[in-house]
Design a protein around this motif. Structure first.
Motif, PDB file in Angstrom:
ATOM      1  N   ILE A  14       0.859  -1.213   0.118  1.00 16.31           N
ATOM      2  CA  ILE A  14      -0.016   0.002  -0.068  1.00 16.31           C
ATOM      3  C   ILE A  14       0.710   1.311   0.173  1.00 16.31           C
ATOM      4  N   GLN A  15       0.854   2.030  -1.058  1.00 18.59           N
ATOM      5  CA  GLN A  15       1.741   3.228  -1.133  1.00 18.59           C
ATOM      6  C   GLN A  15       0.731   4.578  -0.851  1.00 18.59           C
ATOM      7  N   TRP A  16       1.204   5.524   0.010  1.00 21.57           N
ATOM      8  CA  TRP A  16       0.617   6.721   0.198  1.00 21.57           C
ATOM      9  C   TRP A  16       1.612   7.738  -0.680  1.00 21.57           C
ATOM     10  N   LEU A  17       1.113   8.796  -0.916  1.00 21.65           N
ATOM     11  CA  LEU A  17       2.063   9.746  -1.749  1.00 21.65           C
ATOM     12  C   LEU A  17       3.469   9.779  -1.190  1.00 21.65           C
ATOM     13  N   ASN A  67       6.969  12.526   5.077  1.00 25.94           N
ATOM     14  CA  ASN A  67       6.255  13.339   5.909  1.00 25.94           C
ATOM     15  C   ASN A  67       5.643  12.756   7.103  1.00 25.94           C
ATOM     16  N   ALA A  68       5.615  13.553   8.317  1.00 29.51           N
ATOM     17  CA  ALA A  68       5.248  13.079   9.597  1.00 29.51           C
ATOM     18  C   ALA A  68       3.671  12.508   9.610  1.00 29.51           C
ATOM     19  N   GLY A  69       2.948  13.378   8.984  1.00 27.97           N
ATOM     20  CA  GLY A  69       1.546  13.054   8.949  1.00 27.97           C
ATOM     21  C   GLY A  69       1.367  11.680   8.226  1.00 27.97           C
ATOM     22  N   THR A  70       1.809  11.512   6.984  1.00 24.55           N
ATOM     23  CA  THR A  70       1.581  10.442   6.178  1.00 24.55           C
ATOM     24  C   THR A  70       2.229   9.433   6.940  1.00 24.55           C
ATOM     25  N   ASP A  74       6.376   5.671   3.733  1.00 24.77           N
ATOM     26  CA  ASP A  74       5.161   5.993   2.847  1.00 24.77           C
ATOM     27  C   ASP A  74       4.665   4.994   2.554  1.00 24.77           C
ATOM     28  N   SER A  75       4.904   3.712   3.001  1.00 24.50           N
ATOM     29  CA  SER A  75       4.007   2.590   2.344  1.00 24.50           C
ATOM     30  C   SER A  75       3.868   1.422   3.421  1.00 24.50           C
ATOM     31  N   LEU A  76       3.233   0.409   3.094  1.00 24.36           N
ATOM     32  CA  LEU A  76       2.973  -0.448   4.142  1.00 24.36           C
ATOM     33  C   LEU A  76       3.136  -1.783   3.290  1.00 24.36           C
ATOM     34  N   TYR A  77       3.762  -2.748   3.643  1.00 27.42           N
ATOM     35  CA  TYR A  77       3.843  -4.018   2.966  1.00 27.42           C
ATOM     36  C   TYR A  77       3.080  -5.047   4.032  1.00 27.42           C
ATOM     37  N   VAL A  78       2.248  -5.939   3.187  1.00 26.98           N
ATOM     38  CA  VAL A  78       1.486  -6.881   4.066  1.00 26.98           C
ATOM     39  C   VAL A  78       1.588  -8.055   3.061  1.00 26.98           C
ATOM     40  N   GLU A  79       2.067  -9.279   4.149  1.00 29.27           N
ATOM     41  CA  GLU A  79       2.130 -10.463   3.304  1.00 29.27           C
ATOM     42  C   GLU A  79       1.420 -11.658   4.167  1.00 29.27           C
TER      43      GLU A  79
END
Length: 134
Positions: A8-11, A15-18, A45-50
């Protein structure tokens, strides 16, 4: 990555808020875990889920849809439910003894400050940890 993992990729960017949204989402996913979840790895700025592929083999036609629905629910509600709080603050002891910190005099001289000012500048700041590890 492979077929049992989602990223999952954010902008993009630091950035602390992200980053807070990434970590709040990771907390939500851990609290609302699905069977077969192997790991959740938050980054800047991303989240890896496996997931374990065993769950996929048992129900391949609905498995991906179930995971995608779960991830969408997380993104819609997770970051709002689980904002960081003061208990997330970690205090790390530091030592500014000149014997151990042999570059303290160099830093103080370069900055035009004395040792106490350097120590105060460093210790009175709260630092945000964006991620741990690689």
């Amino acid at each position: 990555m492979h077929e049992t993992a989602w990223l999952i990729q954010w902008l993009p960017g630091i950035n602390a808020g992200t980053n807070e949204q990434v970590h709040a989402s990771a907390k939500w996913l851990r609290l609302h875990s699905l069977p077969g979840l192997l790991q959740i790895l938050p980054a800047y700025d991303s989240l890896y889920v496996e997931f374990d592929s065993t769950g996929i083999l048992q129900n391949p036609s609905t498995w991906a849809t179930q995971v995608e629905t779960w991830l969408q629910e997380c993104l819609a509600t997770g970051p709002k439910e689980l904002q960081s709080n003061p208990s997330d603050l970690v205090r790390i002891p530091v030592c500014f003894d000149e014997v151990l910190g042999n570059d303290l005099s160099t830093i103080a001289s370069f900055a035009g400050m004395d040792h106490e000012e350097i120590t105060s500048l460093f210790t009175e700041t709260t630092y945000h940890v964006f991620m741990l590890g690689f």
